[in-house]
Design a protein around this motif. Structure first.
Motif, PDB file in Angstrom:
ATOM      1  N   ARG A 159       0.842  -1.195   0.000  1.00  0.00           N
ATOM      2  CA  ARG A 159       0.000   0.000   0.000  1.00  0.00           C
ATOM      3  C   ARG A 159       0.885   1.257   0.000  1.00  0.00           C
ATOM      4  NH1 ARG A 159      -4.034  -0.778   4.554  1.00  0.00           N
ATOM      5  NH2 ARG A 159      -5.540  -1.645   3.099  1.00  0.00           N
ATOM      6  N   LYS A 160       1.884   1.253   0.860  1.00  0.00           N
ATOM      7  CA  LYS A 160       2.720   2.441   1.072  1.00  0.00           C
ATOM      8  C   LYS A 160       3.569   2.795  -0.154  1.00  0.00           C
ATOM      9  CE  LYS A 160       6.585   4.010   3.994  1.00  0.00           C
ATOM     10  NZ  LYS A 160       7.481   3.629   5.093  1.00  0.00           N
ATOM     11  N   TYR A 161       4.248   1.816  -0.708  1.00  0.00           N
ATOM     12  CA  TYR A 161       5.217   2.126  -1.764  1.00  0.00           C
ATOM     13  C   TYR A 161       4.630   2.133  -3.173  1.00  0.00           C
ATOM     14  CZ  TYR A 161       8.935   1.763   1.674  1.00  0.00           C
ATOM     15  OH  TYR A 161       9.739   1.967   2.768  1.00  0.00           O
ATOM     16  N   PHE A 162       3.513   1.427  -3.393  1.00  0.00           N
ATOM     17  CA  PHE A 162       3.046   1.249  -4.777  1.00  0.00           C
ATOM     18  C   PHE A 162       1.567   1.567  -4.985  1.00  0.00           C
ATOM     19  CE2 PHE A 162       5.850  -2.176  -3.240  1.00  0.00           C
ATOM     20  CZ  PHE A 162       7.040  -1.763  -3.808  1.00  0.00           C
ATOM     21  N   ASP A 163       0.873   1.968  -3.906  1.00  0.00           N
ATOM     22  CA  ASP A 163      -0.559   2.282  -4.000  1.00  0.00           C
ATOM     23  C   ASP A 163      -1.450   1.091  -4.339  1.00  0.00           C
ATOM     24  OD1 ASP A 163      -0.495   4.961  -3.239  1.00  0.00           O
ATOM     25  OD2 ASP A 163       0.072   5.594  -5.257  1.00  0.00           O
ATOM     26  N   PHE A 164      -1.017  -0.113  -4.032  1.00  0.00           N
ATOM     27  CA  PHE A 164      -1.936  -1.253  -4.144  1.00  0.00           C
ATOM     28  C   PHE A 164      -3.072  -1.064  -3.144  1.00  0.00           C
ATOM     29  CE2 PHE A 164       1.437  -3.475  -6.369  1.00  0.00           C
ATOM     30  CZ  PHE A 164       0.732  -4.280  -7.238  1.00  0.00           C
ATOM     31  N   GLN A 165      -4.279  -1.486  -3.522  1.00  0.00           N
ATOM     32  CA  GLN A 165      -5.449  -1.339  -2.664  1.00  0.00           C
ATOM     33  C   GLN A 165      -6.092  -2.687  -2.356  1.00  0.00           C
ATOM     34  OE1 GLN A 165      -6.310   1.773  -1.660  1.00  0.00           O
ATOM     35  NE2 GLN A 165      -4.673   2.641  -2.920  1.00  0.00           N
ATOM     36  N   ILE A 166      -6.577  -2.819  -1.129  1.00  0.00           N
ATOM     37  CA  ILE A 166      -7.517  -3.887  -0.790  1.00  0.00           C
ATOM     38  C   ILE A 166      -8.881  -3.306  -1.146  1.00  0.00           C
ATOM     39  CG2 ILE A 166      -8.631  -5.084   1.139  1.00  0.00           C
ATOM     40  CD1 ILE A 166      -6.016  -6.310   1.010  1.00  0.00           C
ATOM     41  N   GLU A 167      -9.587  -3.906  -2.098  1.00  0.00           N
ATOM     42  CA  GLU A 167     -10.864  -3.330  -2.538  1.00  0.00           C
ATOM     43  C   GLU A 167     -12.006  -3.886  -1.692  1.00  0.00           C
ATOM     44  OE1 GLU A 167     -11.115  -3.953  -6.776  1.00  0.00           O
ATOM     45  OE2 GLU A 167      -9.777  -2.277  -7.167  1.00  0.00           O
ATOM     46  N   GLU A 168     -12.782  -2.981  -1.151  1.00  0.00           N
ATOM     47  CA  GLU A 168     -13.888  -3.321  -0.262  1.00  0.00           C
ATOM     48  C   GLU A 168     -14.808  -4.381  -0.893  1.00  0.00           C
ATOM     49  OE1 GLU A 168     -15.801  -2.913   3.322  1.00  0.00           O
ATOM     50  OE2 GLU A 168     -14.136  -1.611   2.728  1.00  0.00           O
ATOM     51  N   GLY A 169     -14.988  -5.493  -0.186  1.00  0.00           N
ATOM     52  CA  GLY A 169     -15.971  -6.493  -0.617  1.00  0.00           C
ATOM     53  C   GLY A 169     -15.508  -7.447  -1.697  1.00  0.00           C
ATOM     54  N   ARG A 170     -14.287  -7.235  -2.228  1.00  0.00           N
ATOM     55  CA  ARG A 170     -13.861  -8.100  -3.328  1.00  0.00           C
ATOM     56  C   ARG A 170     -12.346  -8.369  -3.312  1.00  0.00           C
ATOM     57  NH1 ARG A 170     -14.501  -7.852  -8.060  1.00  0.00           N
ATOM     58  NH2 ARG A 170     -12.426  -7.568  -8.712  1.00  0.00           N
ATOM     59  N   SER A 171     -11.830  -8.632  -2.174  1.00  0.00           N
ATOM     60  CA  SER A 171     -10.383  -8.869  -2.103  1.00  0.00           C
ATOM     61  C   SER A 171     -10.058 -10.188  -1.424  1.00  0.00           C
ATOM     62  CB  SER A 171      -9.703  -7.703  -1.386  1.00  0.00           C
ATOM     63  OG  SER A 171      -9.680  -6.573  -2.224  1.00  0.00           O
ATOM     64  N   ASN A 172     -10.893 -11.186  -1.665  1.00  0.00           N
ATOM     65  CA  ASN A 172     -10.691 -12.486  -1.051  1.00  0.00           C
ATOM     66  C   ASN A 172      -9.914 -13.406  -1.986  1.00  0.00           C
ATOM     67  OD1 ASN A 172     -12.637 -11.906   1.216  1.00  0.00           O
ATOM     68  ND2 ASN A 172     -13.928 -11.602  -0.588  1.00  0.00           N
ATOM     69  N   PHE A 173      -8.969 -14.086  -1.404  1.00  0.00           N
ATOM     70  CA  PHE A 173      -8.117 -14.978  -2.170  1.00  0.00           C
ATOM     71  C   PHE A 173      -8.299 -16.387  -1.627  1.00  0.00           C
ATOM     72  CE2 PHE A 173      -4.030 -17.018  -3.041  1.00  0.00           C
ATOM     73  CZ  PHE A 173      -3.998 -16.853  -4.413  1.00  0.00           C
ATOM     74  N   MET A 174      -8.683 -17.314  -2.490  1.00  0.00           N
ATOM     75  CA  MET A 174      -9.006 -18.668  -2.032  1.00  0.00           C
ATOM     76  C   MET A 174      -8.158 -19.718  -2.751  1.00  0.00           C
ATOM     77  SD  MET A 174     -13.159 -18.444  -1.587  1.00  0.00           S
ATOM     78  CE  MET A 174     -13.208 -19.634  -0.241  1.00  0.00           C
ATOM     79  N   THR A 175      -7.905 -20.804  -2.058  1.00  0.00           N
ATOM     80  CA  THR A 175      -6.926 -21.795  -2.539  1.00  0.00           C
ATOM     81  C   THR A 175      -7.409 -23.230  -2.331  1.00  0.00           C
ATOM     82  OG1 THR A 175      -5.177 -20.258  -1.863  1.00  0.00           O
ATOM     83  CG2 THR A 175      -4.498 -22.526  -2.292  1.00  0.00           C
TER      84      THR A 175
END
Lengths: 185, 185
Positions: A159-175
């Motif tokens: 987030r700090k160095y590259f402005d990546f965002q966790i997007e509200e409601g759609r940032s789930n990663f499943m495996t």
């Protein structure tokens, strides 16, 4: 002496140089060289660096060459490394990987994968340089978005160095893991 | 009459049939045909189905063919559709997409992308059939893991039907969007 074949790059260095021009803030010491993965990086600690990220397992010279060839033919793999020019050792690596889409006007999506800096080279800005370069590279390639999945403790860094965002409601990663492979990634 | 070229598939149907054999629980009505994306699905509502998932934008016949050709040459794209045989309309689609890795013994990672069932075909088990088939397909292809990113409201569905897991401490999905593209995915 290194043969030309051994110094073969996975992708065109010019593309990477175009990406580096986008962001003049990318600064690493002069003894480091940021460049595409080379075939002879097998001998210079590339897999040893990756093994600090996850299980590499048994990758022979032949297997390495096979994957290198597949990635090169495929054309969507931008494995980028930083070489310590004093020792020719690989100090870090990160991969940009692109995906064709029918959506978004037939656009290209980019992903960052397998980011690692060797323990001996921490605190020298190499991780920031690698990811910032791949972010710029995804813009050079006209991607409509860049994504990654990461551990909890890396969120603030991305987030700090590259402005990546966790997007509200759609940032789930499943495996689903199919075999007895190691825990990450 | 449909020409053989128009019925050209994106990938070998035999691979899909091998995947279908793994799980005999996959059941859809006889008027549905689960198969690889065909070149002439452009005329049968493939993009209309995708547009229920996200912005498709302006994808001409030529652009569609271009992406189809790139994906086919690339060899790592398993775009799978369900055709309604009564109308020849595409009722749903999902993509399995594979990535070469140096890690995990030089293994193959699989991803599920762009899962959509047309609104007119909901409640007929088509989404489960598509994802279950792609899960089986990733096993046929000897992938070491299968991943996806999804909206909050889909977590329970992926967990219930396919055993996808949110892994403690490492299931964060982060994004940078470069242009004025739509919200998802």
């Amino acid at each position: 002496m290194t043969s030309p074949a051994a110094m073969e790059y996975l992708f065109d260095e010019k593309i990477l140089n175009n990406a580096l021009k986008i962001d003049p803030k990318i600064t690493i010491k002069d003894n480091f060289h940021l460049r595409p993965l080379a075939r002879n990086d097998f001998e210079h600690g590339f897999l040893a660096a990756l093994s600090q990220l996850t299980e590499v397992g048994d990758v022979s010279r032949e297997r390495f060459d096979e994957i290198f060839d597949k990635m090169k033919t495929n054309g969507c793999y931008y494995v980028t490394v930083i070489e310590d020019l004093d020792t020719n050792r690989i100090a870090g690596s990160a991969t940009l990987f692109t995906e064709y889409k029918f959506i978004h006007g037939g656009g290209l999506r980019a992903r960052i994968e397998d980011v690692v800096v060797d323990n001996d080279y921490r605190g020298q800005n190499l991780g920031v340089a690698l990811v910032q370069t791949l972010k710029s590279l995804s813009q050079v390639l006209h991607c409509y978005k860049l994504t990654l999945d990461c551990n909890d403790q890396m969120i603030s860094w991305y987030r700090k160095y590259f402005d990546f965002q966790i997007e509200e409601g759609r940032s789930n990663f499943m495996t689903i893991r199919f075999s007895s492979s190691s825990s990450s990634p």
